[in-house]
Design an enzyme around this catalytic site. Structure first.
Site, PDB file in Angstrom:
ATOM      1  N   LYS A 103     -12.495  -1.211  -0.768  1.00  0.00           N
ATOM      2  CA  LYS A 103     -11.686  -0.506  -1.763  1.00  0.00           C
ATOM      3  C   LYS A 103     -12.366  -0.602  -3.121  1.00  0.00           C
ATOM      4  O   LYS A 103     -13.240   0.194  -3.439  1.00  0.00           O
ATOM      5  CB  LYS A 103     -10.259  -1.048  -1.758  1.00  0.00           C
ATOM      6  CG  LYS A 103      -9.533  -0.746  -0.442  1.00  0.00           C
ATOM      7  CD  LYS A 103      -8.124  -1.288  -0.418  1.00  0.00           C
ATOM      8  CE  LYS A 103      -7.346  -0.823   0.803  1.00  0.00           C
ATOM      9  NZ  LYS A 103      -7.930  -1.214   2.100  1.00  0.00           N
ATOM     10  N   SER A 105       0.799  -1.225   0.000  1.00  0.00           N
ATOM     11  CA  SER A 105       0.000   0.000   0.000  1.00  0.00           C
ATOM     12  C   SER A 105       0.826   1.266   0.000  1.00  0.00           C
ATOM     13  O   SER A 105       0.301   2.345  -0.286  1.00  0.00           O
ATOM     14  CB  SER A 105      -0.921   0.011   1.232  1.00  0.00           C
ATOM     15  OG  SER A 105      -0.168  -0.017   2.436  1.00  0.00           O
ATOM     16  N   HIS A 154      -5.336  -4.675  -2.272  1.00  0.00           N
ATOM     17  CA  HIS A 154      -5.079  -3.689  -3.331  1.00  0.00           C
ATOM     18  C   HIS A 154      -4.999  -4.324  -4.712  1.00  0.00           C
ATOM     19  O   HIS A 154      -4.685  -3.643  -5.687  1.00  0.00           O
ATOM     20  CB  HIS A 154      -3.784  -2.930  -3.025  1.00  0.00           C
ATOM     21  CG  HIS A 154      -3.835  -2.181  -1.738  1.00  0.00           C
ATOM     22  ND1 HIS A 154      -4.403  -0.937  -1.603  1.00  0.00           N
ATOM     23  CD2 HIS A 154      -3.400  -2.526  -0.493  1.00  0.00           C
ATOM     24  CE1 HIS A 154      -4.314  -0.529  -0.355  1.00  0.00           C
ATOM     25  NE2 HIS A 154      -3.711  -1.484   0.338  1.00  0.00           N
TER      26      HIS A 154
END
Length: 381
Positions: A232, A172, A200
């Site tokens: 996300k 990240s 991610h």
């Protein structure tokens, strides 16, 4: 007279202030007042009408809260549909939904290890992985960032021991991807499991956004477990663990952050399910996020800034100091652009950065505006 029990917090506050490390909550307005490159809304779905509509419908039908642990009253039809469709989309046998990605990582690491077992953890791993290692009671060996050889060497030093290696799929801070194929080979050579936090990667990497493990050909492997977040790319809230059915069954019976935590709110489950279906129906979203990231990197680099080449949708821009990074981020916000600011001790390498989110819904004009603002406000090194 005895000291008041929390007087020590005043000294801690002074220490943080002297070091320039004070964190401040900043409530945001309902309607965006800045161009947002600071959030993790990679696909720009948080405000999508299909997502917000699904959340509202779920709240009306199932209630505002889950009402209890998933094992008591906290599981709804939405939770089971989300688990089934998430596992199928990402290529795993089964999935289990948690109230957050943080809770999912704690569950995987504590329930799949034990006192006397071994965890090999990448030095760049997220705080939730670090905390999961600490709570696991296993012996944890931290190895240099993204070095499969170090993982293999550490596992080889403990033959016959129950072990797992854990890594982020995309880190990240700089947005670099882990060498998953080599890590899997290192684990298999020594009979260890591989646990990958794909927070991610989901929605950004792999065919149609199916994630980094799918892209690496590791999804569904009997020795691989993934954790993901629903907050996300899917535009909602919550987390999940994906893996072999017997592993998921074990978590239902052994993971404390599943057994003793109130279930994910129905609105969040409904929103995540809608986000997953939208991603499935619009597979080009993942590629668009990567295209925006590449454009940001290319233009910032061309402007002379130290931007790190992104492997997914995180673009990191180096700053000369922590103080410069904080001021840079503040100057960007003053000009209508929100960016992330990472600095020690949050970054293990001691290098301060701006962190940019390359959202799939950014227009060409917004990309140009962001680059111009970052370049104009850049500190003189």
């Amino acid at each position: 007279m005895p000291q008041a029990p929390f007087d020590w917090t005043d000294a801690e506050a002074r220490r943080r202030a002297d070091a320039g490390l004070v964190r401040t909550l900043r409530p945001r307005p309902a309607e965006p007042d800045v161009l947002d490159l600071a959030s993790n809304d990679y696909l720009g779905l948080t405000r999508h009408p299909a997502i917000t509509g699904a959340a509202a419908e779920a709240a009306h039908r199932w209630g505002a809260g889950a009402t209890g642990s998933r094992l008591v009253t906290g599981t709804t039809q939405l939770h089971t549909e989300l688990e089934r469709e998430l596992a199928a989309f990402c290529g795993f046998e089964a999935a289990l939904v948690f109230s957050s990605g943080y809770a999912a990582n704690l569950a995987a690491l504590t329930a799949l290890s034990a006192r006397g077992s071994l965890i090999v953890s990448d030095a760049g791993n997220h705080a939730s992985i670090v905390d999961g290692c600490r709570l696991s009671r296993a012996d944890t060996e931290v190895v240099p960032h993204a070095e499969p050889e170090a993982v293999a060497k550490t596992l080889g030093a403990h033959p016959g021991r129950r072990a797992l290696a854990v890594t982020d799929s995309v880190f990240s801070v700089d947005g670099d991807a882990a060498p998953l194929t080599a890590l899997a080979a290192a684990c298999r050579a020594h009979g260890a499991a591989l646990v990958v936090d794909d927070a991610h990667g989901l929605g950004v990497l792999g065919e149609g956004g199916r994630g980094a493990l799918h892209a690496a050909g590791l999804a569904g492997s009997p020795d691989v477990v993934a954790t993901v977040t629903l907050s996300k790319s899917l535009g909602s809230q919550g987390g999940a663990v994906l893996g072999p059915a017997r592993v998921i069954d074990h978590l239902v019976n052994a993971a404390r952050t599943f057994i003793f935590d109130t279930g994910l709110a129905p609105a969040a489950a409904g929103a995540a399910l809608a986000g997953l279906r939208l991603l499935r129906d619009e597979p080009g979203l993942a590629g668009r996020a990567r295209t925006v990231a590449a454009a940001l990197h290319q233009r910032l680099t061309a402007a002379g800034l130290a931007a790190v080449r992104p492997d997914a949708a995180v673009v990191s821009v180096r700053a000369p100091s922590a103080e410069a990074a904080v001021k840079w981020a503040a100057d960007c916000r003053a000009e209508g652009l929100a960016v992330g600011c990472f600095r020690p001790p949050s970054v293990p390498d001691g290098i301060s950065r701006l962190r940019l989110t390359a959202r799939a819904d950014l227009t060409e004009q917004q990309i140009a505006t962001a680059v111009a603002t970052i370049t104009r406000t850049a500190p003189v090194s």
